[in-house]
Design an enzyme around this catalytic site. Structure first.
Site, PDB file in Angstrom:
ATOM      1  N   ASP A  80       0.827  -1.202   0.000  1.00  0.00           N
ATOM      2  CA  ASP A  80       0.000   0.000   0.000  1.00  0.00           C
ATOM      3  C   ASP A  80       0.861   1.251   0.000  1.00  0.00           C
ATOM      4  O   ASP A  80       2.052   1.215   0.342  1.00  0.00           O
ATOM      5  CB  ASP A  80      -0.961   0.007   1.196  1.00  0.00           C
ATOM      6  CG  ASP A  80      -0.227  -0.093   2.530  1.00  0.00           C
ATOM      7  OD1 ASP A  80       0.683  -0.938   2.661  1.00  0.00           O
ATOM      8  OD2 ASP A  80      -0.550   0.679   3.463  1.00  0.00           O
ATOM      9  N   ASP A 109       8.757   3.943  -1.072  1.00  0.00           N
ATOM     10  CA  ASP A 109       7.972   3.524   0.094  1.00  0.00           C
ATOM     11  C   ASP A 109       6.673   2.888  -0.365  1.00  0.00           C
ATOM     12  O   ASP A 109       5.655   3.561  -0.445  1.00  0.00           O
ATOM     13  CB  ASP A 109       7.710   4.754   0.974  1.00  0.00           C
ATOM     14  CG  ASP A 109       6.993   4.422   2.267  1.00  0.00           C
ATOM     15  OD1 ASP A 109       7.005   3.251   2.673  1.00  0.00           O
ATOM     16  OD2 ASP A 109       6.407   5.341   2.861  1.00  0.00           O
ATOM     17  N   GLU A 143       0.014  -1.151   5.816  1.00  0.00           N
ATOM     18  CA  GLU A 143       1.066  -0.567   6.653  1.00  0.00           C
ATOM     19  C   GLU A 143       0.866   0.922   6.864  1.00  0.00           C
ATOM     20  O   GLU A 143       1.052   1.440   7.975  1.00  0.00           O
ATOM     21  CB  GLU A 143       2.435  -0.839   6.017  1.00  0.00           C
ATOM     22  CG  GLU A 143       3.625  -0.551   6.926  1.00  0.00           C
ATOM     23  CD  GLU A 143       4.119   0.892   6.864  1.00  0.00           C
ATOM     24  OE1 GLU A 143       4.962   1.264   7.692  1.00  0.00           O
ATOM     25  OE2 GLU A 143       3.659   1.645   5.974  1.00  0.00           O
TER      26      GLU A 143
END
Length: 439
Positions: A80, A109, A143
């Protein structure tokens, strides 16, 4: 060409799926996650021939059997991403290549890590390689919203009796310009992470028409509370991983400063004050931080708010506790402000950096990034790794990509991008790690 490397094409495919999770699962669009999982299967078919365990919603556990089933390792990343903010130079979900880099939300990320791990495993499977011990891959899907997929993955591993030798998640990087006066990049490996606690400061009053304001209304009291919190930071202190970092960077500082770092344990109070003044990244290494992130008040310009709210994100330093930090906040903002706790997480336990597992990470990093200084550190951000600390005593946080200071500033911001060469170096790092796992 490196820009047509299978790992680069895989990253482009994953970035093009806008897998933005929401704290309310009902508001998360499942379609991009389903499409991303299909892209993973397309680009890494051999990996998808291993044992797959679905973790709802959309997360994945993969077991790669090794020659030994005792004390496996767990490699983690998440699927995610956070929402797009700001003005982007290139489309945030376009995954375009410019100036030798892939641009887009999630490149750093954390889809870069997903691809780095998967590409390493796929290439080793192609060669018929069998790791010395089982390797588990854990790819969470919540997350960024502190969701449950990592918790559920831990529960599944515990149900199977898996006791990892070590766990490796995203985190520190081969970071340029990471420490004042140090030219060499620091390969920072998180051995712990700050606890993430969020609160809302709430001020209430009668409200009313904006033409007849009363003194000291909710918005005024809230503004005063925010200002007071800004002017009353928590005390400075340096936990042992930070002192170890200072000791390791000491030889890379100008000669007049080196003796100070060599005596970091004894000079900790002085060094913490120096770090406090050395910029935001350095200052966050030596204290619990508080950041006001959201504000709300009246819904209209001519209406006085009856309730005003400010969200505050607290990153609790190792050595502090959530209760101590909340007591500080309540004392500073005063009795006219209610402090509502939204979420609370203590700092993670400190993993060892003086044993074989950390030495393996350190050695491989030194071989592939010989100009970097490997060191433990306290990670400032939160990761899914914190949920694995009850399963394993060695939980590390390291992303094997070179990142400039400017790049690190794009994480959760505009213009996130990863160098193509840096992605491929990360694939090599994960390959080497798996190849050199001891029996």
């Amino acid at each position: 060409m490196s820009e047509t490397h299978p790992a680069v094409r895989a990253l482009q495919a994953l970035v093009r799926h806008p897998t933005v999770a929401d704290r309310d699962p009902a508001r998360t669009d499942p379609a991009p996650f389903v499409a991303l999982r299909a892209s993973l299967a397309e680009h890494f078919p051999l990996l998808h021939g291993l044992e797959l365990v679905e973790v709802e919603p959309h997360a994945l556990l993969v077991r790669w059997p090794g020659r030994s089933h005792a004390r496996p390792v767990v490699l983690m990343a998440h699927l995610d991403v956070v929402p797009v903010e700001g003005s982007w130079t290139h489309p945030p979900f376009g995954a375009e290549i410019h100036d030798g880099a892939v641009w887009g939300r999630g490149t750093l990320d954390d889809k870069g890590s997903v691809v780095g791990i998967c590409a390493a495993v796929e290439s080793l499977l192609t060669e018929g390689f069998v790791p010395a011990r089982d390797v588990w891959l854990s790819f969470g899907s919540t997350e960024e919203v502190s969701g449950t997929t990592a918790v559920d993955a831990v529960a599944e591993l515990r149900r199977r009796g898996v006791q990892p030798w070590f766990v490796l998640d995203e985190g520190g990087a081969v970071a340029a310009e990471a420490f004042p006066m140090v030219a060499a990049p620091l390969a920072v490996v998180g051995v712990t992470e700050k606890g993430v606690t969020s609160v809302e400061l709430v001020a209430e009053g009668a409200g009313g028409h904006a033409s007849t304001p009363a003194a000291n209304g909710p918005t005024a009291r809230l503004a005063a509370a925010i200002t007071a919190l800004e002017r009353s930071p928590l005390p400075l202190h340096a936990p042992t991983p930070t002192l170890e970092l200072l000791r390791r960077v000491g030889p890379h500082l100008p000669a007049p400063v080196r003796p100070l770092l060599a005596r970091a344990d004894r000079l900790a109070p002085v060094l913490t004050r120096v770090l406090r003044s050395a910029g935001a990244e350095a200052a966050a290494m030596v204290r619990t931080t508080a950041a006001v992130t959201t504000l709300s008040g009246s819904p209209a310009l001519n209406v006085i708010a009856s309730t005003a709210r400010a969200g505050v994100n607290l990153r609790v330093m190792v050595g502090d506790t959530v209760d101590d930090v909340l007591a500080h906040v309540r004392r500073v903002v005063g009795p006219g402000i209610r402090v509502e706790v939204v979420e609370r997480n203590e700092p993670s336990p400190v993993s060892p950096w003086d044993d074989q597992a950390f030495a393996l990470l350190e050695r491989i990093t030194g071989e592939l990034f010989p100009d970097a200084v490997p060191t433990p550190y306290v990670m400032m951000a939160a990761t899914d790794a914190r949920f694995f600390t009850g399963l394993c005593e060695r939980v590390y946080r390291f992303t094997p990509f070179r990142m400039t200071k400017a790049q690190r500033g794009t994480i959760h911001a505009a213009d996130e991008h990863i160098g193509v060469a840096d992605l491929l170096a990360g694939v090599d790092w994960y390959r080497r790690l798996v190849q050199e796992l001891p029996a």
